[in-house]
Design a protein around this motif. Structure first.
Motif, short mmCIF file in Angstrom:
data_model
loop_
_atom_site.label_atom_id
_atom_site.label_comp_id
_atom_site.label_asym_id
_atom_site.label_seq_id
_atom_site.Cartn_x
_atom_site.Cartn_y
_atom_site.Cartn_z
N ASN A 170 2.72 -3.62 8.26
CA ASN A 170 4.01 -3.08 8.71
C ASN A 170 4.54 -2.08 7.70
O ASN A 170 4.47 -2.30 6.49
N LEU A 171 5.10 -1.00 8.23
CA LEU A 171 5.56 0.10 7.38
C LEU A 171 7.06 0.07 7.14
O LEU A 171 7.83 -0.30 8.01
N ARG A 172 7.42 0.48 5.92
CA ARG A 172 8.80 0.84 5.62
C ARG A 172 8.72 2.22 4.98
O ARG A 172 7.76 2.54 4.31
N GLY A 173 9.75 2.99 5.19
CA GLY A 173 9.68 4.34 4.64
C GLY A 173 11.03 4.90 4.29
O GLY A 173 12.06 4.34 4.65
N GLY A 174 10.99 6.00 3.57
CA GLY A 174 12.22 6.69 3.22
C GLY A 174 12.03 7.54 1.99
O GLY A 174 10.90 7.82 1.56
N HIS A 175 13.17 7.94 1.45
CA HIS A 175 13.17 8.68 0.20
C HIS A 175 12.71 7.71 -0.90
O HIS A 175 13.22 6.61 -0.99
N LEU A 176 11.75 8.13 -1.71
CA LEU A 176 11.23 7.23 -2.74
C LEU A 176 12.04 7.40 -4.03
O LEU A 176 11.89 8.39 -4.74
N HIS A 177 12.93 6.44 -4.29
CA HIS A 177 13.71 6.49 -5.53
C HIS A 177 12.83 6.15 -6.73
O HIS A 177 12.89 6.79 -7.76
N SER A 178 12.03 5.09 -6.59
CA SER A 178 11.17 4.68 -7.69
C SER A 178 10.10 3.72 -7.19
O SER A 178 10.24 3.15 -6.10
N GLU B 45 0.85 -1.18 0.00
CA GLU B 45 0.00 0.00 0.00
C GLU B 45 0.89 1.24 0.00
O GLU B 45 1.89 1.29 0.75
N LEU B 46 0.54 2.20 -0.81
CA LEU B 46 1.20 3.51 -0.75
C LEU B 46 0.41 4.31 0.28
O LEU B 46 -0.57 4.98 -0.04
N VAL B 47 0.81 4.14 1.54
CA VAL B 47 0.07 4.74 2.65
C VAL B 47 0.14 6.26 2.55
O VAL B 47 -0.85 6.97 2.72
N SER B 48 1.35 6.73 2.26
CA SER B 48 1.56 8.16 2.16
C SER B 48 2.77 8.42 1.28
O SER B 48 3.81 7.80 1.47
N CYS B 49 2.59 9.31 0.34
CA CYS B 49 3.72 9.79 -0.45
C CYS B 49 3.58 11.30 -0.44
O CYS B 49 2.52 11.83 -0.78
N THR B 50 4.60 11.97 0.00
CA THR B 50 4.53 13.41 0.08
C THR B 50 5.85 13.99 -0.41
O THR B 50 6.88 13.32 -0.34
N GLY B 51 5.78 15.19 -0.93
CA GLY B 51 7.02 15.77 -1.43
C GLY B 51 6.82 17.14 -2.03
O GLY B 51 5.76 17.74 -1.88
N ASN B 52 7.87 17.58 -2.71
CA ASN B 52 7.81 18.90 -3.31
C ASN B 52 8.42 18.89 -4.70
O ASN B 52 9.10 17.94 -5.09
N ILE B 53 8.12 19.96 -5.40
CA ILE B 53 8.64 20.17 -6.75
C ILE B 53 9.40 21.48 -6.75
O ILE B 53 8.90 22.50 -6.25
N SER B 54 10.61 21.45 -7.28
CA SER B 54 11.39 22.67 -7.45
C SER B 54 12.22 22.48 -8.73
O SER B 54 11.96 21.57 -9.49
N ILE B 55 13.18 23.34 -8.95
CA ILE B 55 13.92 23.30 -10.21
C ILE B 55 15.35 22.81 -9.97
O ILE B 55 16.02 23.27 -9.04
N ARG B 56 15.76 21.85 -10.78
CA ARG B 56 17.16 21.43 -10.77
C ARG B 56 17.61 21.27 -12.22
O ARG B 56 16.89 20.66 -13.02
N ASP B 57 18.75 21.82 -12.55
CA ASP B 57 19.28 21.78 -13.92
C ASP B 57 18.24 22.32 -14.92
O ASP B 57 18.07 21.77 -16.01
N GLY B 58 17.51 23.35 -14.52
CA GLY B 58 16.56 24.02 -15.42
C GLY B 58 15.24 23.30 -15.64
O GLY B 58 14.41 23.75 -16.42
N LYS B 59 15.03 22.17 -14.94
CA LYS B 59 13.80 21.39 -15.15
C LYS B 59 13.13 21.10 -13.81
O LYS B 59 13.80 21.09 -12.77
N PHE C 124 12.01 19.25 -10.71
CA PHE C 124 12.63 18.15 -9.97
C PHE C 124 11.70 17.76 -8.82
O PHE C 124 11.31 18.60 -8.02
N VAL C 125 11.35 16.48 -8.80
CA VAL C 125 10.41 15.96 -7.80
C VAL C 125 11.20 15.32 -6.65
O VAL C 125 12.07 14.49 -6.90
N HIS C 126 10.88 15.73 -5.43
CA HIS C 126 11.52 15.13 -4.25
C HIS C 126 10.44 14.42 -3.43
O HIS C 126 9.69 15.06 -2.70
N PRO C 127 10.33 13.08 -3.57
CA PRO C 127 9.27 12.33 -2.91
C PRO C 127 9.77 11.47 -1.74
O PRO C 127 10.83 10.84 -1.83
N HIS C 128 9.00 11.42 -0.69
CA HIS C 128 9.20 10.46 0.39
C HIS C 128 7.94 9.61 0.50
O HIS C 128 6.85 10.05 0.11
#
Ligand code: ZN
Length: 140
Positions: free
Chosen positions: A100-108, A71-85, A87-91
Motif C-alpha cells: 500500500n502506498l502513501r505519498g506526498g512532499h518528502l520532508h525527511s 520501500e522508496l517506490v519513487s522519489c522525484t524532484g528538482n533542485i533550484s536556488i533558495r537563499d543563495g544555496k 534547494f531540493v524539492h522532493p516528492h
C-alpha cells in the motif's frame, strides 16, 4: 508562466549512506557538486519518513509520520536556488509490506538504502522567492 530552455549538464549516480537523512544527503551532494539547477529521482528503502500535505486554505503543511520500514517506490524532484544555496524539492511514494502506498512532499526520511540519479541542467538558475498567493517559495 515561467519558461526557460536549459541544456543538459552532468549526469550523476550516487549510492546514499545507510541511516543518513535523504533530503540532507541530496542537498549536500548538490552543494558539493555545485549543481544549481537539476532534476533527480531515487529508489530504495527508508527506515522511516515524514511526508507533507500542503493545506491550501491554511497555507500549512500537514505532516504525516510514516513509521517504516517502507520501500522508496519513487522519489522525484528538482533542485533550484533558495537563499543563495541549492534547494531540493522532493516528492515520494512509499510502500509498506502490503504494497500500500502513501505519498506526498518528502520532508525527511532515514535511508535504509537509496540509489540517486541527478541530471544537472545548465542555464539561468531558477531562484525560489516567496509567493504571496500560495505562501510557498516558488520559481521566479
Ligand atoms: Zn512539495
Amino acid at each position: 508562466m515561467i519558461i526557460r530552455e536549459l541544456e543538459r549538464g552532468r549526469s550523476i549516480l550516487a549510492r546514499l549512506d545507510f541511516s543518513a537523512e535523504i533530503v540532507e544527503s541530496i542537498t549536500s551532494l548538490a552543494e558539493k557538486t555545485d549543481i544549481k539547477v537539476g532534476t533527480f529521482s531515487a529508489i530504495g528503502a527508508l527506515q522511516q519518513a515524514e511526508l507533507g500535505y500542503y493545506e491550501q486554505d491554511s497555507h500549512q503543511y500537514k505532516v504525516m509520520e510514516v513509521d517504516g520500514p517502507v520501500e522508496l517506490v519513487s522519489c522525484t524532484g528538482n533542485i533550484s536556488i533558495r537563499d543563495g544555496k541549492p534547494f531540493v524539492h522532493p516528492h515520494a511514494s512509499l510502500a509498506n509490506s502490503d504494497g500500500n502506498l502513501r505519498g506526498g512532499h518528502l520532508h525527511s526520511g532515514t535511508i535504509f538504502a537509496a540509489e540517486l540519479y541527478i541530471q544537472e541542467l545548465k542555464g539561468e538558475p531558477f531562484i525560489r522567492i516567496h509567493d504571496p498567493i500560495t505562501d510557498l517559495y516558488l520559481w521566479s
